[in-house]
Design a protein around this motif. Sequence first.
Motif, mmCIF file in Angstrom:
data_model
loop_
_atom_site.group_PDB
_atom_site.id
_atom_site.type_symbol
_atom_site.label_atom_id
_atom_site.label_comp_id
_atom_site.label_asym_id
_atom_site.label_seq_id
_atom_site.Cartn_x
_atom_site.Cartn_y
_atom_site.Cartn_z
ATOM 1 N N LEU A 6 0.878 -1.173 0.000
ATOM 2 C CA LEU A 6 0.000 0.000 0.000
ATOM 3 C C LEU A 6 0.909 1.214 0.000
ATOM 4 C CD1 LEU A 6 -2.583 -1.280 2.612
ATOM 5 C CD2 LEU A 6 -2.859 -1.182 0.124
ATOM 6 N N GLY A 7 0.827 2.017 -1.048
ATOM 7 C CA GLY A 7 1.879 3.002 -1.289
ATOM 8 C C GLY A 7 1.442 4.447 -1.243
ATOM 9 N N GLY A 8 2.154 5.240 -2.047
ATOM 10 C CA GLY A 8 1.927 6.690 -2.051
ATOM 11 C C GLY A 8 3.032 7.429 -1.321
ATOM 12 N N SER A 28 1.953 -2.826 -6.288
ATOM 13 C CA SER A 28 1.816 -1.598 -5.502
ATOM 14 C C SER A 28 0.422 -1.037 -5.722
ATOM 15 C CB SER A 28 2.845 -0.550 -5.936
ATOM 16 O OG SER A 28 4.157 -1.003 -5.685
ATOM 17 N N SER A 29 -0.111 -0.427 -4.680
ATOM 18 C CA SER A 29 -1.441 0.183 -4.777
ATOM 19 C C SER A 29 -1.359 1.655 -4.410
ATOM 20 C CB SER A 29 -2.408 -0.536 -3.835
ATOM 21 O OG SER A 29 -3.663 0.115 -3.861
ATOM 22 N N LEU A 30 -1.944 2.496 -5.268
ATOM 23 C CA LEU A 30 -2.007 3.944 -5.013
ATOM 24 C C LEU A 30 -3.465 4.361 -4.931
ATOM 25 C CD1 LEU A 30 0.636 5.249 -7.616
ATOM 26 C CD2 LEU A 30 1.006 4.611 -5.220
ATOM 27 N N GLY A 32 -4.732 7.194 -5.982
ATOM 28 C CA GLY A 32 -5.184 7.938 -7.154
ATOM 29 C C GLY A 32 -5.564 9.370 -6.839
ATOM 30 N N ARG A 33 -4.969 9.920 -5.784
ATOM 31 C CA ARG A 33 -5.306 11.292 -5.365
ATOM 32 C C ARG A 33 -4.655 12.365 -6.239
ATOM 33 N NH1 ARG A 33 -8.390 9.319 -2.259
ATOM 34 N NH2 ARG A 33 -8.422 9.452 0.026
ATOM 35 N N VAL A 34 -3.432 12.088 -6.741
ATOM 36 C CA VAL A 34 -2.725 13.124 -7.503
ATOM 37 C C VAL A 34 -2.683 12.746 -8.986
ATOM 38 C CG1 VAL A 34 -1.325 13.981 -5.581
ATOM 39 C CG2 VAL A 34 -0.473 12.098 -6.959
ATOM 40 N N GLY A 48 -9.212 3.342 -4.838
ATOM 41 C CA GLY A 48 -9.628 2.686 -3.593
ATOM 42 C C GLY A 48 -10.129 1.275 -3.841
ATOM 43 N N PHE A 49 -10.184 0.499 -2.765
ATOM 44 C CA PHE A 49 -10.646 -0.886 -2.856
ATOM 45 C C PHE A 49 -12.146 -0.981 -2.578
ATOM 46 C CE2 PHE A 49 -6.181 -1.083 -1.665
ATOM 47 C CZ PHE A 49 -5.681 -2.010 -2.561
ATOM 48 N N GLY A 50 -12.704 0.089 -1.997
ATOM 49 C CA GLY A 50 -14.101 0.037 -1.587
ATOM 50 C C GLY A 50 -14.233 -0.428 -0.139
ATOM 51 N N GLY A 51 -13.414 0.142 0.718
ATOM 52 C CA GLY A 51 -13.518 -0.156 2.150
ATOM 53 C C GLY A 51 -12.890 -1.487 2.528
ATOM 54 N N THR A 71 1.885 3.341 3.507
ATOM 55 C CA THR A 71 1.222 4.615 3.216
ATOM 56 C C THR A 71 1.748 5.702 4.151
ATOM 57 O OG1 THR A 71 -0.604 4.025 4.687
ATOM 58 C CG2 THR A 71 -0.887 3.531 2.338
ATOM 59 N N HIS A 72 1.355 6.917 3.848
ATOM 60 C CA HIS A 72 1.817 8.078 4.620
ATOM 61 C C HIS A 72 1.379 7.954 6.087
ATOM 62 C CE1 HIS A 72 1.950 12.333 5.875
ATOM 63 N NE2 HIS A 72 2.928 12.424 4.973
ATOM 64 N N PRO A 73 2.201 8.470 7.020
ATOM 65 C CA PRO A 73 1.845 8.366 8.446
ATOM 66 C C PRO A 73 0.463 8.937 8.777
ATOM 67 C CG PRO A 73 4.108 9.121 8.212
ATOM 68 C CD PRO A 73 3.547 9.051 6.827
ATOM 69 N N PHE A 74 -0.037 9.872 7.949
ATOM 70 C CA PHE A 74 -1.349 10.470 8.242
ATOM 71 C C PHE A 74 -2.480 9.846 7.423
ATOM 72 C CE2 PHE A 74 1.297 13.327 10.479
ATOM 73 C CZ PHE A 74 0.498 13.900 11.453
ATOM 74 N N ALA A 75 -2.191 8.800 6.680
ATOM 75 C CA ALA A 75 -3.243 8.108 5.925
ATOM 76 C C ALA A 75 -3.873 7.049 6.835
ATOM 77 C CB ALA A 75 -2.666 7.499 4.650
ATOM 78 N N ALA A 76 -4.563 7.519 7.860
ATOM 79 C CA ALA A 76 -5.043 6.606 8.914
ATOM 80 C C ALA A 76 -6.194 5.720 8.438
ATOM 81 C CB ALA A 76 -5.483 7.425 10.134
ATOM 82 N N GLY A 77 -6.945 6.199 7.455
ATOM 83 C CA GLY A 77 -8.100 5.427 6.988
ATOM 84 C C GLY A 77 -7.687 4.120 6.341
ATOM 85 N N ILE A 78 -6.752 4.197 5.408
ATOM 86 C CA ILE A 78 -6.328 2.982 4.710
ATOM 87 C C ILE A 78 -5.566 2.056 5.668
ATOM 88 C CG2 ILE A 78 -4.223 4.046 3.770
ATOM 89 C CD1 ILE A 78 -6.379 1.445 1.941
ATOM 90 N N SER A 79 -4.838 2.639 6.617
ATOM 91 C CA SER A 79 -4.110 1.790 7.580
ATOM 92 C C SER A 79 -5.093 1.001 8.449
ATOM 93 C CB SER A 79 -3.195 2.646 8.464
ATOM 94 O OG SER A 79 -2.132 3.149 7.698
ATOM 95 N N ARG A 133 -3.694 19.554 1.425
ATOM 96 C CA ARG A 133 -4.978 20.016 0.888
ATOM 97 C C ARG A 133 -6.171 19.501 1.689
ATOM 98 N NH1 ARG A 133 -7.277 17.539 -4.378
ATOM 99 N NH2 ARG A 133 -5.838 15.921 -3.719
ATOM 100 N N GLN A 134 -6.076 18.246 2.125
ATOM 101 C CA GLN A 134 -7.258 17.584 2.668
ATOM 102 C C GLN A 134 -7.773 18.183 3.966
ATOM 103 O OE1 GLN A 134 -7.640 13.274 2.388
ATOM 104 N NE2 GLN A 134 -5.598 13.217 1.526
ATOM 105 N N THR A 135 -6.877 18.760 4.746
ATOM 106 C CA THR A 135 -7.287 19.267 6.058
ATOM 107 C C THR A 135 -7.383 20.793 6.077
ATOM 108 O OG1 THR A 135 -4.966 19.181 6.692
ATOM 109 C CG2 THR A 135 -6.342 17.329 7.374
ATOM 110 N N THR A 192 2.764 22.412 10.452
ATOM 111 C CA THR A 192 3.061 21.202 9.695
ATOM 112 C C THR A 192 2.514 19.999 10.451
ATOM 113 O OG1 THR A 192 4.828 19.934 8.627
ATOM 114 C CG2 THR A 192 5.340 20.857 10.778
ATOM 115 N N LYS A 193 2.485 18.869 9.766
ATOM 116 C CA LYS A 193 2.187 17.632 10.489
ATOM 117 C C LYS A 193 3.463 16.814 10.531
ATOM 118 C CE LYS A 193 0.212 15.803 6.274
ATOM 119 N NZ LYS A 193 -0.975 15.714 5.463
ATOM 120 N N ASP A 194 3.524 15.887 11.458
ATOM 121 C CA ASP A 194 4.767 15.148 11.673
ATOM 122 C C ASP A 194 4.931 14.062 10.605
ATOM 123 O OD1 ASP A 194 7.073 14.049 12.663
ATOM 124 O OD2 ASP A 194 6.086 13.004 14.344
#
Length: 253
Positions: A6-8, A28-30, A32-34, A48-51, A71-79, A133-135, A192-194
């Motif tokens: 799970l990438g990005g 690898s899975s992205l 598709g945000r950018v 996305g996989f659909g949940g 995935t990115h440390p702030f991509a909490a949903g996919i994690s 952008r998202q927040t 910033t975020k960490d």
Amino acid sequence: MTVLILGGTGEARALARVLHNNALDFESSLAGRVRNPALPVGQVRIGGFGGVGGLADHLRSTAVRAVVDATHPFAAGISANAAEACHRTGVPLLRLQRPGWRDETGTWVWVDDHDEAAVAAAAGSSVFLSTGRQTLGRFLDPLAAHRTLVRVVEPLDHDVPPQWTVVLARGPYTLDGERNLLRANAVDTLVTKDSGGALTRAKLDAAAELGVRVIVVRRPPVPEGVRTVGSVTEAAEWLREIGPADPARTRMP
Ligand code: NAP
């Protein structure tokens, strides 16, 4: 059987490179945000996989033998989804997450979320928002009247207050460039975020030099019970430890 990354992130691309060099089967899975993502070597799926259910189906239908959530440390949903989907399917899961930043100045203001960051930032008069952008919506009201510089990778799909300036850029960033940006905009507060890592670290060093106040959003926690490593080498080692499903295709040292 294959490994799903799970990438990005740069770590995900580096891991893909290692697996590719070792002739391991992986995908690898992205998200598709950018629009023009930096692509890893090898097979890539986008979207996305659909949940949780969709991800679990994907793990079964593509015979995934292990998942590395890089995935990115702030991509909490996919994690969270990965943790639950792997739990349901019994597929081993590893979280690969780069270490967070360390405050060598002892002056950073740590906050738990973006709302708290917005309140803290409102004490400044010229703010640099590098939280993505998202927040951004969380900052619109608290900083509506502030001179605010926003840096994002993709164009915004909404208006911002007239006092705000939006710049489009993608890292890595240099210390010189960040110093100039902070000076040119008379920034007194950086948010910033960490995220961690070297690619976007320079703004923190520039802020330390110029005495800019730094507000850092803490990372969301890794889902409970998920083994976590901080480097690509450790992730590759983990994949070796859990063993290949198809030894004939594997040449990892
Ligand atoms: P998120 O909130 O954790 O995930 C939202 C949804 O996006 C997930 O439920 C999933 O959709 C889909 N998704 C996310 N990552 C995916 C992946 N690698 N492959 C397939 N689907 C994925 O994620 P986010 O914060 O929007 O980040 C999206 C992606 O951008 C991540 O892959 C992350 O690594 C990368 N990224 C994020 C940040 C950041 O600051 N958040 C920064 C740099 C890069 P379904 O539920 O439909 O499966």
